[in-house]
Design an enzyme around this catalytic site. Sequence first.
Site, short mmCIF file in Angstrom:
data_model
loop_
_atom_site.label_atom_id
_atom_site.label_comp_id
_atom_site.label_asym_id
_atom_site.label_seq_id
_atom_site.Cartn_x
_atom_site.Cartn_y
_atom_site.Cartn_z
N THR A 1 0.81 -1.22 0.00
CA THR A 1 0.00 0.00 0.00
C THR A 1 0.84 1.27 0.00
O THR A 1 0.49 2.26 -0.64
CB THR A 1 -0.94 0.00 1.22
N THR B 1 -2.11 -21.64 19.78
CA THR B 1 -3.41 -21.27 20.31
C THR B 1 -4.05 -20.20 19.44
O THR B 1 -3.37 -19.36 18.86
CB THR B 1 -3.30 -20.76 21.76
N GLN B 2 -5.39 -20.25 19.37
CA GLN B 2 -6.12 -19.22 18.64
C GLN B 2 -6.14 -17.90 19.41
O GLN B 2 -6.44 -16.85 18.82
CB GLN B 2 -7.57 -19.68 18.40
N CYS B 3 -5.85 -17.96 20.69
CA CYS B 3 -5.86 -16.75 21.51
C CYS B 3 -4.67 -15.87 21.15
O CYS B 3 -3.53 -16.37 21.07
CB CYS B 3 -5.80 -17.10 23.00
N ASP C 1 1.53 -6.81 -4.45
CA ASP C 1 0.66 -6.73 -3.28
C ASP C 1 1.13 -7.84 -2.35
O ASP C 1 1.45 -8.95 -2.79
CB ASP C 1 -0.79 -6.96 -3.71
N THR D 1 0.92 -4.73 4.28
CA THR D 1 0.63 -5.11 5.66
C THR D 1 0.06 -6.51 5.81
O THR D 1 0.22 -7.14 6.86
CB THR D 1 -0.35 -4.11 6.31
#
Length: 338
Positions: free
Chosen positions: A14, A272-274, A59, A91
Site C-alpha cells: 500500500t 493457540t487461537q488466543c 501486493d 501489511t
Amino acid sequence: MNRNRILVIYTGGTIGMVATERGYAPEKDRFHKLLGEIPELRAPSMPDWDIVDMDPLLDSTNIAVEEWNRIAGLIADNYEKYDGFVILHGTDTMAYTASALSFMLEGNAKPVVLTGSQIPLCEVRNDARDNLITAIMVAAQGVVKEVCLYFGGSLLRGNRAMKRSADGLIAFDSPNYPHLMDAAISIKYNYNNLLQPSGEEFHLRKLHNVPIAVLKVFPGIQFEIFEGIMTEALKGVVIETFGSGNMPERGGKLLPLIRKAADNGTILAICTQCPQGTVSLGTYEVSNNLKLAGAVSGCDMTTEAAIAKLYYLFSCGYEEAEIKRLMETDLRGEVSIY
C-alpha cells in the site's frame, strides 16, 4: 563525519500504491517521485540511503516463500555494503515475512526493519510518511540488531508481530512480547527487550517450499474432511487450537488422524487461537492425546512464526526428532521458554 548507509528494499504494498481503475496498485516511478518530494528524507540528520525495487512489485498477498528468498537475497548480497535495511512491504503478510527473515538471516547483527502503511503515500492524509522516516532512522541508529517491524509508533520483534487491524493505523501488535521501542516525542528503546547478536558469522539460509498446512479448530469440526491431506507429502501442520492447546475429541476421530500424520513423519505444531497466552499440552485431558501422539507445543509463538520456523527447520535438513526439539526451542526470540 561518515553517516550510516541504509538500503531500502521496496517490494510493493500500500505504501507505494496509486489509485487505478482496478483499485490501488503499486507504481514504481510515481512512488520514487513522491519520495523525492519529502525533504526530511534528505535532511542532515538522516542517514545516506539507497533504494532498490523488486521486480515485479507485489501486493503482499502474493508474497510467499519465493519472494522471501529474493528479499533475503538482496539483504545478503548487500550485507557488507550497508549498516541497516528497511523493507517496504504490504501489511497483509508483513508479519509472515518478518518471521521468515528472522530465521533465514543466520548470524544477523544489523537492523532489518519492515514497515509499510495503511494509506498510500500518494494520499494527502497518510501514515506512510512517518512510518518510512522513523523506520529509516531506526535502521540507521543501529540500536536494534534483529529483524523487527515498525508501525504506528511501535517497534516490534518481527517474529512476535501479528496484524491486528485491517483499517486501523495501529495495525500491528505483539501480544506475547513487549515492544522494542516506542516513538512519541522522542524515540525510547526498551533495551532489556532487545535480542543480542549470536556472534556467529552471517549466513543466508534460503527456504525450500515444502508442503505445510494450517488447520484451525472450530466447534463442530469434522476431522475426516482433512484425512485426505494427511499424506506422506505433508511435512508440517500448524494446528490452531482452543485455549492452551485443547481440541475436541469428536467421537474419537481426532486421534487416528493425528497418529496417521505422526506415522507419516508430519510435524504437528500446536498453537493457540488466543492472541495472548501459551500452549501447555497435557494441562487438560483434551490436549493430552495430542502430546501422546507426538505433537509439539508452539508455546506462545504466533501462527506466522510457527509457519516460518517449520519452513526454516525443514530447509536446514534436520531429521524429524531434531525439528520437534527445535520447534520448542527459542532460536530467534520467537518463543518464551518457561
